[in-house]
Design an enzyme around this catalytic site. Structure first.
Site, short mmCIF file in Angstrom:
data_model
loop_
_atom_site.label_atom_id
_atom_site.label_comp_id
_atom_site.label_asym_id
_atom_site.label_seq_id
_atom_site.Cartn_x
_atom_site.Cartn_y
_atom_site.Cartn_z
N ASP A 71 -43.12 -16.04 42.25
CA ASP A 71 -44.33 -16.17 43.06
C ASP A 71 -44.68 -17.65 43.10
O ASP A 71 -45.06 -18.24 42.08
CB ASP A 71 -45.45 -15.36 42.38
CG ASP A 71 -46.77 -15.45 43.13
OD1 ASP A 71 -46.88 -16.27 44.07
OD2 ASP A 71 -47.69 -14.70 42.78
N ASN A 98 -41.96 -22.86 53.48
CA ASN A 98 -42.13 -21.87 54.54
C ASN A 98 -42.95 -20.65 54.11
O ASN A 98 -43.67 -20.07 54.93
CB ASN A 98 -40.75 -21.41 55.03
CG ASN A 98 -40.81 -20.09 55.78
OD1 ASN A 98 -41.18 -20.03 56.94
ND2 ASN A 98 -40.47 -19.00 55.08
N SER A 151 -48.77 -23.77 61.37
CA SER A 151 -48.98 -22.69 62.34
C SER A 151 -49.72 -23.23 63.55
O SER A 151 -50.51 -24.18 63.43
CB SER A 151 -49.80 -21.57 61.72
OG SER A 151 -50.16 -20.62 62.72
N TYR A 164 -56.58 -18.19 56.69
CA TYR A 164 -55.22 -18.64 57.04
C TYR A 164 -55.27 -19.95 57.81
O TYR A 164 -54.55 -20.90 57.51
CB TYR A 164 -54.56 -17.54 57.87
CG TYR A 164 -53.21 -17.89 58.42
CD1 TYR A 164 -52.09 -17.93 57.60
CD2 TYR A 164 -53.04 -18.17 59.78
CE1 TYR A 164 -50.84 -18.24 58.10
CE2 TYR A 164 -51.79 -18.49 60.30
CZ TYR A 164 -50.69 -18.52 59.46
OH TYR A 164 -49.46 -18.84 59.96
N ALA A 166 -57.57 -22.21 57.89
CA ALA A 166 -57.99 -23.33 57.03
C ALA A 166 -56.81 -23.76 56.15
O ALA A 166 -56.58 -24.96 55.96
CB ALA A 166 -59.17 -22.90 56.17
N1 LIG Z 1 -44.64 -15.03 62.36
C1 LIG Z 1 -45.49 -15.80 63.02
O1 LIG Z 1 -45.95 -15.45 64.13
C2 LIG Z 1 -45.94 -17.11 62.43
C3 LIG Z 1 -46.66 -17.98 63.25
C4 LIG Z 1 -47.06 -19.21 62.73
C5 LIG Z 1 -46.73 -19.56 61.44
N2 LIG Z 1 -46.03 -18.69 60.66
C6 LIG Z 1 -45.74 -19.12 59.30
O2 LIG Z 1 -44.35 -19.03 59.07
C7 LIG Z 1 -44.10 -18.76 57.70
C8 LIG Z 1 -43.18 -17.56 57.57
O3 LIG Z 1 -43.84 -16.46 58.19
P1 LIG Z 1 -43.08 -15.11 58.58
O4 LIG Z 1 -43.71 -14.64 59.83
O5 LIG Z 1 -41.62 -15.28 58.48
O6 LIG Z 1 -43.61 -14.17 57.39
P2 LIG Z 1 -42.90 -12.94 56.64
O7 LIG Z 1 -43.99 -12.23 55.93
O8 LIG Z 1 -42.04 -12.18 57.59
O9 LIG Z 1 -41.98 -13.70 55.58
C9 LIG Z 1 -42.59 -14.47 54.57
C10 LIG Z 1 -41.68 -14.62 53.38
O10 LIG Z 1 -42.41 -15.31 52.36
C11 LIG Z 1 -42.30 -14.58 51.13
N3 LIG Z 1 -43.48 -14.79 50.30
C12 LIG Z 1 -44.74 -14.38 50.54
N4 LIG Z 1 -45.54 -14.70 49.51
C13 LIG Z 1 -44.77 -15.34 48.60
C14 LIG Z 1 -45.02 -15.90 47.32
N5 LIG Z 1 -46.24 -15.84 46.75
N6 LIG Z 1 -44.00 -16.52 46.66
C15 LIG Z 1 -42.76 -16.55 47.20
N7 LIG Z 1 -42.47 -16.02 48.41
C16 LIG Z 1 -43.45 -15.42 49.10
C17 LIG Z 1 -42.17 -13.12 51.59
O11 LIG Z 1 -41.65 -12.29 50.58
C18 LIG Z 1 -41.27 -13.26 52.80
O12 LIG Z 1 -39.90 -13.28 52.44
C19 LIG Z 1 -45.47 -18.55 57.04
O13 LIG Z 1 -45.88 -19.72 56.41
C20 LIG Z 1 -46.36 -18.24 58.22
O14 LIG Z 1 -47.68 -18.59 58.00
C21 LIG Z 1 -45.64 -17.48 61.12
#
Ligand SMILES: NC(=O)c1ccc[n+]([C@@H]2O[C@H](COP(=O)([O-])OP(=O)(O)OC[C@H]3O[C@@H](n4cnc5c(N)ncnc54)[C@H](O)[C@@H]3O)[C@@H](O)[C@H]2O)c1
Length: 269
Positions: A71, A98, A151, A164, A166
């Site tokens: 984590d 990420n 984001s 989020y 912020a």
């Molecule tokens: N999907 C979107 O539309 C979007 C848009 C803008 C920004 N983002 C950003 O992109 C990044 C990835 O998002 P996503 O959509 O792939 O999300 P997702 O939930 O599909 O994947 C996120 C990954 O992070 C891991 N994770 C979560 N909490 C964790 C922790 N405490 N320690 C270690 N790993 C952890 C999860 O297990 C997962 O593998 C994030 O930072 C998100 O804010 C996503």
């Protein structure tokens, strides 16, 4: 012009840490950077089994990948990430912050627990992992790349995501602050601001307790939303992965402290 196109994007011999690389955007990033030749350390909270699809994709193309389950909000375990990367691959050249969480919660329902958890994963972990990695890179005197996934919501709030938004605004400013201080060591620090991307996390943005009606309303809303986007489609993890490859490569050598928006034109609507 003294570099070939291929050499500009070649990451052979480099090692990249990708947080949240088990699925979604992080998985796309891990696979693309591995394809460019980088060794990959995926750091994620889920069991290794949930990362096997991503890892197998990398193995298939002859890449090297290792997994560390933890984590990232637990800053005490950050040293373990650095130690694992060095133990397995011997070095660290690229860090992709990420991992992130995002759930709808109206401002009228904010809780301290939700605030702290979101900030700890999205912002605090990125800060302290970046600190550890830049200290390592400075000691090694070989420079490096830090790429933070912020984001589009850090630029234009979409609603029900105040905590989020912020946290991601913080990530954008963290990017600039780090970039200003570590440029002299040959380390660039940039962030990518994705728009809406199809991922497991995005499909669960309303939380686990949603009715079929709510899900259907969300799906209909998304279909409408996509039609208003200039590029008329949702983003895919690979769209963000390609931008990450650019920022990790020699092609972006003179870029630091900036935000690369990858949103299909969302900011224009
Ligand atoms: N999907 C979107 O539309 C979007 C848009 C803008 C920004 N983002 C950003 O992109 C990044 C990835 O998002 P996503 O959509 O792939 O999300 P997702 O939930 O599909 O994947 C996120 C990954 O992070 C891991 N994770 C979560 N909490 C964790 C922790 N405490 N320690 C270690 N790993 C952890 C999860 O297990 C997962 O593998 C994030 O930072 C998100 O804010 C996503």
């Amino acid at each position: 012009m003294n570099a070939t196109i291929q050499s500009l994007f070649d990451l052979t011999g480099k090692t990249a840490i990708v947080t949240g690389g088990a699925m979604g955007i992080g998985s796309g990033i891990a696979i693309r950077l591995a394809e460019a030749g980088a060794n990959i350390l995926i750091v994620d909270i889920v069991e290794k089994g949930e990362a096997l699809e991503t890892m197998n994709e990398i193995f298939k193309t002859g890449g090297r990948v290792e997994y560390l389950q933890l984590d990232i909000a637990e800053t005490a375990s950050i040293d373990a990430i650095i130690e694992k990367a060095i133990m397995v691959f011997g070095d660290i050249h690229i860090l992709v912050n990420n991992a992130g969480i995002f759930k709808y919660l109206p401002v009228t329902h904010l809780t301290e627990e939700f605030w702290d958890r979101t900030m700890n994963i999205n912002l605090k972990a990125a800060a302290f992992l970046s600190k550890a990695v830049v200290n390592f890179m400075i000691a090694k005197q070989h420079g490096g790349r830090i790429i933070n996934v912020s984001s589009i919501d850090s630029l234009k709030p979409s609603g029900n995501l105040a905590t989020y938004d912020a946290s991601k605004g913080g990530v954008r400013m963290l990017t600039r602050s780090f970039a200003k201080e570590v440029g002299k060591y040959g380390i660039t620090v940039n962030d990518i601001a994705p728009g809406g991307v199809n991922t497991p996390g995005a499909s669960k943005i309303m939380g686990d307790q949603v009715s079929i009606e709510q899900l259907e309303a969300m799906k209909a809303g998304m279909e409408q939303f996509v039609k208003t986007l200039p590029l008329q489609r949702m983003g895919e993890p690979d769209d963000i992965a390609n931008a990450t490859l650019f920022l990790a490569s020699k092609a972006s050598a003179y870029i630091t402290g900036t935000t690369l928006v990858v949103d299909g034109g969302l900011l224009l609507i």
